[in-house]
Design a protein around this motif. Structure first.
Motif, PDB file in Angstrom:
ATOM      1  N   ILE A   1       0.836  -1.206   0.000  1.00  0.00           N
ATOM      2  CA  ILE A   1       0.000   0.000   0.000  1.00  0.00           C
ATOM      3  C   ILE A   1       0.869   1.254   0.000  1.00  0.00           C
ATOM      4  N   ALA A   2       1.976   1.242   0.728  1.00  0.00           N
ATOM      5  CA  ALA A   2       2.886   2.398   0.742  1.00  0.00           C
ATOM      6  C   ALA A   2       3.395   2.687  -0.665  1.00  0.00           C
TER       7      ALA A   2
ATOM      8  N   VAL B   1       7.855  -0.360  12.116  1.00  0.00           N
ATOM      9  CA  VAL B   1       8.495  -0.540  10.813  1.00  0.00           C
ATOM     10  C   VAL B   1       7.800   0.414   9.863  1.00  0.00           C
ATOM     11  N   SER B   2       8.579   1.306   9.268  1.00  0.00           N
ATOM     12  CA  SER B   2       7.984   2.235   8.309  1.00  0.00           C
ATOM     13  C   SER B   2       8.342   1.788   6.890  1.00  0.00           C
ATOM     14  N   PHE B   3       7.327   1.802   6.034  1.00  0.00           N
ATOM     15  CA  PHE B   3       7.490   1.465   4.618  1.00  0.00           C
ATOM     16  C   PHE B   3       7.303   2.754   3.824  1.00  0.00           C
ATOM     17  N   GLN B   4       8.265   3.063   2.969  1.00  0.00           N
ATOM     18  CA  GLN B   4       8.213   4.298   2.199  1.00  0.00           C
ATOM     19  C   GLN B   4       7.743   4.035   0.769  1.00  0.00           C
ATOM     20  N   ALA B   5       7.333   5.093   0.122  1.00  0.00           N
ATOM     21  CA  ALA B   5       6.798   5.004  -1.234  1.00  0.00           C
ATOM     22  C   ALA B   5       7.842   4.520  -2.235  1.00  0.00           C
TER      23      ALA B   5
ATOM     24  N   GLY C   1       9.915   2.153  -1.925  1.00  0.00           N
ATOM     25  CA  GLY C   1      10.217   0.723  -1.802  1.00  0.00           C
ATOM     26  C   GLY C   1      11.173   0.379  -0.680  1.00  0.00           C
ATOM     27  N   ARG C   2      11.665   1.378   0.022  1.00  0.00           N
ATOM     28  CA  ARG C   2      12.569   1.128   1.144  1.00  0.00           C
ATOM     29  C   ARG C   2      11.766   1.073   2.437  1.00  0.00           C
TER      30      ARG C   2
ATOM     31  N   SER D   1      15.830  -3.526   4.935  1.00  0.00           N
ATOM     32  CA  SER D   1      15.676  -2.067   4.863  1.00  0.00           C
ATOM     33  C   SER D   1      15.836  -1.520   3.444  1.00  0.00           C
ATOM     34  N   LEU D   2      16.569  -2.201   2.585  1.00  0.00           N
ATOM     35  CA  LEU D   2      16.771  -1.707   1.220  1.00  0.00           C
ATOM     36  C   LEU D   2      15.638  -2.085   0.276  1.00  0.00           C
ATOM     37  N   THR D   3      15.170  -3.314   0.383  1.00  0.00           N
ATOM     38  CA  THR D   3      14.168  -3.800  -0.564  1.00  0.00           C
ATOM     39  C   THR D   3      12.768  -3.926   0.027  1.00  0.00           C
ATOM     40  N   SER D   4      12.646  -3.780   1.335  1.00  0.00           N
ATOM     41  CA  SER D   4      11.383  -4.004   2.052  1.00  0.00           C
ATOM     42  C   SER D   4      10.915  -5.448   1.937  1.00  0.00           C
TER      43      SER D   4
END
Length: 152
Positions: A66-67, A113-117, A119-120, A141-144
């Motif tokens: 969703i992020a 845990v934060s997911f960014q737009a 993809g990280r 953390s790099l690829t989620s």
């Protein structure tokens, strides 16, 4: 007149089982079942815990997706005291059953845990443990990417 004996016309063995043999076989089966029962109970508990860990991993994947789809940051929260993982994108939550616990092994933002737009993510490692098994959920953390593994 030829003599015949009564025993020659009938065999002394019927070919069936004696009651004592049947009781011995039932005793052996009961003994084996009693020895196997604790292992079957532990296997059931471990499978139940694995299902809970898979539900948590699925919740985290949903938040990540969703992020990226909506172009916004989504934060999932891990409440170790209550044994609950809360979705940041919906009202969805996964509660661990009695006797299970979640422990934060490593997380950049404490119990979140934060997911960014892009993809990280903030990343993190969480252990879900019960009386018979422990499973680890790792968020890269790099690829989620979210991985679920069993710990020995």
């Amino acid at each position: 007149m030829p003599q015949t004996s009564r025993s020659s016309s009938h065999s002394s063995s019927d070919g069936g089982f004696a009651l004592l043999e049947l009781l011995a076989a039932l005793a052996i089966i009961a003994f084996v079942a009693a020895m196997a029962l604790p292992y079957m109970i532990n296997a059931g508990q471990a499978m139940s815990l694995k299902v809970q860990a898979a539900e948590i991993a699925a919740l985290l994947r949903q938040d990540r997706n969703i992020a990226m789809a909506e172009g916004r940051t989504v934060v999932s929260t891990i409440d170790t005291r209550r044994g609950t993982v809360l979705s940041g994108s919906s009202a969805r939550r996964v509660m661990l059953r009695e006797g299970s616990a979640i422990r934060v092994e490593r997380a950049a933002h404490g119990r979140m845990v934060s997911f960014q737009a892009n993809g990280r993510s903030s990343g993190g490692t969480f252990d879900i443990s019960g009386p018979s098994a422990t499973f680890r959920i790792s968020v890269n953390s790099l690829t989620s990417g979210i991985a679920l593994s069993a710990l020995e």
